[in-house]
Scaffold this motif. Structure first.
Motif, short mmCIF file in Angstrom:
data_model
loop_
_atom_site.label_atom_id
_atom_site.label_comp_id
_atom_site.label_asym_id
_atom_site.label_seq_id
_atom_site.Cartn_x
_atom_site.Cartn_y
_atom_site.Cartn_z
N ASN A 1 -14.01 25.22 11.43
CA ASN A 1 -12.70 25.44 10.26
C ASN A 1 -13.25 27.24 10.39
N ALA A 2 -14.66 27.80 10.36
CA ALA A 2 -15.02 28.36 10.32
C ALA A 2 -14.32 29.59 11.10
N TRP A 3 -14.88 28.85 12.28
CA TRP A 3 -14.43 30.20 13.31
C TRP A 3 -12.86 30.40 13.30
N ASP B 1 -9.86 38.69 -8.93
CA ASP B 1 -9.90 37.48 -9.63
C ASP B 1 -10.94 35.80 -8.29
N SER B 2 -10.28 36.42 -7.51
CA SER B 2 -10.90 35.74 -6.04
C SER B 2 -12.22 36.05 -5.65
N PHE B 3 -12.89 37.82 -5.78
CA PHE B 3 -14.29 37.59 -5.89
C PHE B 3 -15.17 37.38 -6.81
N ILE B 4 -15.09 37.47 -7.99
CA ILE B 4 -15.74 37.02 -9.22
C ILE B 4 -15.74 35.78 -9.14
N ALA B 5 -14.78 34.75 -9.31
CA ALA B 5 -14.47 33.48 -8.61
C ALA B 5 -15.50 33.05 -7.51
N HIS B 6 -15.95 33.74 -6.52
CA HIS B 6 -16.08 33.85 -5.07
C HIS B 6 -15.52 32.03 -4.78
N GLU B 7 -14.23 32.52 -5.08
CA GLU B 7 -12.88 31.23 -4.17
C GLU B 7 -14.09 30.92 -2.52
N LEU B 8 -13.48 30.01 -2.27
CA LEU B 8 -13.60 29.60 -1.38
C LEU B 8 -12.74 28.68 -0.34
N SER B 9 -12.17 28.68 0.62
CA SER B 9 -11.79 27.75 1.36
C SER B 9 -11.51 26.20 1.16
N SER B 10 -10.59 25.81 0.54
CA SER B 10 -10.06 24.42 0.53
C SER B 10 -10.65 23.48 1.52
N ASN B 11 -10.68 23.91 2.83
CA ASN B 11 -11.20 23.38 4.42
C ASN B 11 -12.30 23.01 4.07
N THR B 12 -12.45 22.12 5.06
CA THR B 12 -14.43 21.64 5.53
C THR B 12 -14.72 22.65 6.62
#
Length: 204
Positions: free
Chosen positions: A48-50, A119-130
């Protein structure tokens, strides 16, 4: 006006530098896409990362090259009527479009996208995918891309006014006299003729 034209030249240099850099992203995306396909088909492996990196780079190509595309006059224009008008009238219409359509819309997207990224940067938002990637770099592309487009619009506006004042050439003129579609068609025809010399000779 000379100072403003120098500012426009600096903006154009920035967008040209970014545009040339983005062309390398096309190659990188092609390699990653091909690599993902080979790994999935031959080894039944997937990441998923690639995959997300591939999507991020697609977004980067689209957003970061918007200003460069505008600089090169390659954006689609509905100019069936305006192209029949005198050159100065066409430039006047272009100024109106930049002032009342391009800049307001791009500025609105820029304004709305900054908190979206922050907001995404502050929360360090990650993808919902594994094994997915962090999201804020992709969201950062939106304000950066539209910022470059706004700068390109300002540069274009300056050059249009400069043209009407007789200080520079028409910025809407195609530099090589051919559109990208015409150049591509000629390249395809040349490649076909090179691959089929007998047919080319018969055509002559």
């Amino acid at each position: 006006m000379k100072i403003l034209l120098k500012v426009a030249g600096g903006i154009d240099a920035l967008n040209s530098l970014v545009g040339r850099g983005v062309t390398w992203l096309v190659l990188i995306v092609a390699v990653i896409s091909a690599g993902n396909a080979v790994m999935r088909k031959l080894f039944n492996l997937s990441s998923n990362a690639w995959l997300e990196l591939q999507w991020y780079l697609f977004g980067a190509i689209f957003l970061l090259a918007a200003g460069y595309t505008f600089l090169r006059n390659e954006h689609v224009r509905v100019d069936v009527l305006s192209q029949r008008l005198p050159e100065r009238t066409q430039v006047g219409i272009e100024i109106f479009g930049v002032l009342f359509f391009l800049l307001p819309a791009a500025c609105l997207v820029l304004w709305l996208s900054i908190p979206f990224f922050w907001d995404s940067f502050i929360a360090h938002e990650l993808s919902s995918n594994t094994d997915g990637l962090i999201r804020w770099p992709a969201k950062l592309l939106i304000p950066v891309g539209f910022g470059l487009l706004i700068l390109a619009g300002i540069s274009h506006l300056i050059k249009c006014i400069g043209f009407l004042r007789g200080n520079c050439n028409n910025p809407m003129a195609v530099s090589n006299g051919k559109s990208s579609e015409e150049a591509l068609a000629e390249d395809i025809l040349a490649a076909q003729q090179a691959g089929n010399p007998d047919q080319s000779a018969q055509g002559r």
